[in-house]
Motif scaffolding. Structure first.
Motif, short mmCIF file in Angstrom:
data_model
loop_
_atom_site.label_atom_id
_atom_site.label_comp_id
_atom_site.label_asym_id
_atom_site.label_seq_id
_atom_site.Cartn_x
_atom_site.Cartn_y
_atom_site.Cartn_z
N ASN A 1 -49.06 27.11 -54.98
CA ASN A 1 -49.86 28.17 -54.37
C ASN A 1 -49.19 29.52 -54.62
O ASN A 1 -48.03 29.72 -54.29
CB ASN A 1 -50.00 27.94 -52.87
N TYR A 2 -49.96 30.43 -55.18
CA TYR A 2 -49.45 31.77 -55.45
C TYR A 2 -50.14 32.82 -54.59
O TYR A 2 -50.11 34.00 -54.91
CB TYR A 2 -49.58 32.10 -56.95
N GLY A 3 -50.77 32.38 -53.48
CA GLY A 3 -51.41 33.32 -52.56
C GLY A 3 -50.36 34.26 -51.98
O GLY A 3 -49.30 33.83 -51.53
N ASN B 1 -48.48 30.47 -48.58
CA ASN B 1 -48.94 31.83 -48.86
C ASN B 1 -47.78 32.76 -48.51
O ASN B 1 -47.21 32.66 -47.42
CB ASN B 1 -50.16 32.19 -48.01
N LEU B 2 -47.43 33.63 -49.43
CA LEU B 2 -46.32 34.55 -49.22
C LEU B 2 -46.82 35.79 -48.48
O LEU B 2 -47.72 36.48 -48.96
CB LEU B 2 -45.70 34.97 -50.55
N LEU B 3 -46.24 36.05 -47.31
CA LEU B 3 -46.54 37.24 -46.53
C LEU B 3 -45.35 38.17 -46.62
O LEU B 3 -44.26 37.82 -46.16
CB LEU B 3 -46.81 36.90 -45.07
N THR B 4 -45.51 39.32 -47.26
CA THR B 4 -44.45 40.30 -47.35
C THR B 4 -44.83 41.45 -46.43
O THR B 4 -45.93 41.98 -46.51
CB THR B 4 -44.27 40.81 -48.79
N PHE B 5 -43.89 41.82 -45.57
CA PHE B 5 -44.07 42.92 -44.64
C PHE B 5 -43.20 44.07 -45.10
O PHE B 5 -42.03 43.85 -45.44
CB PHE B 5 -43.69 42.50 -43.22
N GLY B 6 -43.75 45.27 -45.13
CA GLY B 6 -42.98 46.38 -45.62
C GLY B 6 -43.30 47.70 -44.97
O GLY B 6 -44.38 47.90 -44.40
#
Length: 118
Positions: free
Chosen positions: A61-63, A110-115
């Motif tokens: 999965n690359y979501g 699913n990757l969640l990135t917070f910035g």
């Protein structure tokens, strides 16, 4: 004029996804109608849609979604305080592109990135 974006991410199990985002990350369900294979969740101004993908292989999965927030340190600390797993390669850190970021993986990878811009 573009005004909003609502990413759609795959999920294998609606109950697991719903539990993670609501109980771990503090989202709420946006609609009161139970769409069998679809889920809409919201937190503050962020809305994420999920579609059922039962045969999803989490290793393939690359979501991904990038979420900007104001008080990244407080949110990050709240996740740590509640034993929410941070991505092993994604602890809170300043990035060379001028953002402070951290990342986590949901139950379907699913990757969640917070910035936040620094």
């Amino acid at each position: 004029m573009l005004t909003d974006i609502h990413p759609k991410l795959p999920m294998r199990n609606k109950n697991i996804t719903k539990n993670y985002y609501i109980n771990e990350l503090g989202f709420t369900e946006l609609v009161n109608v139970d769409y069998k294979e679809y889920l809409i969740l919201k937190k503050d101004n962020i809305e994420i849609h999920f579609f059922e993908f039962k045969s999803l292989n989490p290793k393939e999965n690359y979501g991904q979604v990038y979420i900007r927030l104001e008080n990244i340190e407080a949110f990050y600390q709240s996740l740590l305080d509640n034993d929410i797993a941070i991505h092993p390669n994604g602890p809170l850190q300043n990035k060379p592109w001028g953002h402070k970021e951290f990342a986590l993986l949901d139950p379907d990878s699913n990757l969640l990135t917070f910035g936040k811009k620094i």
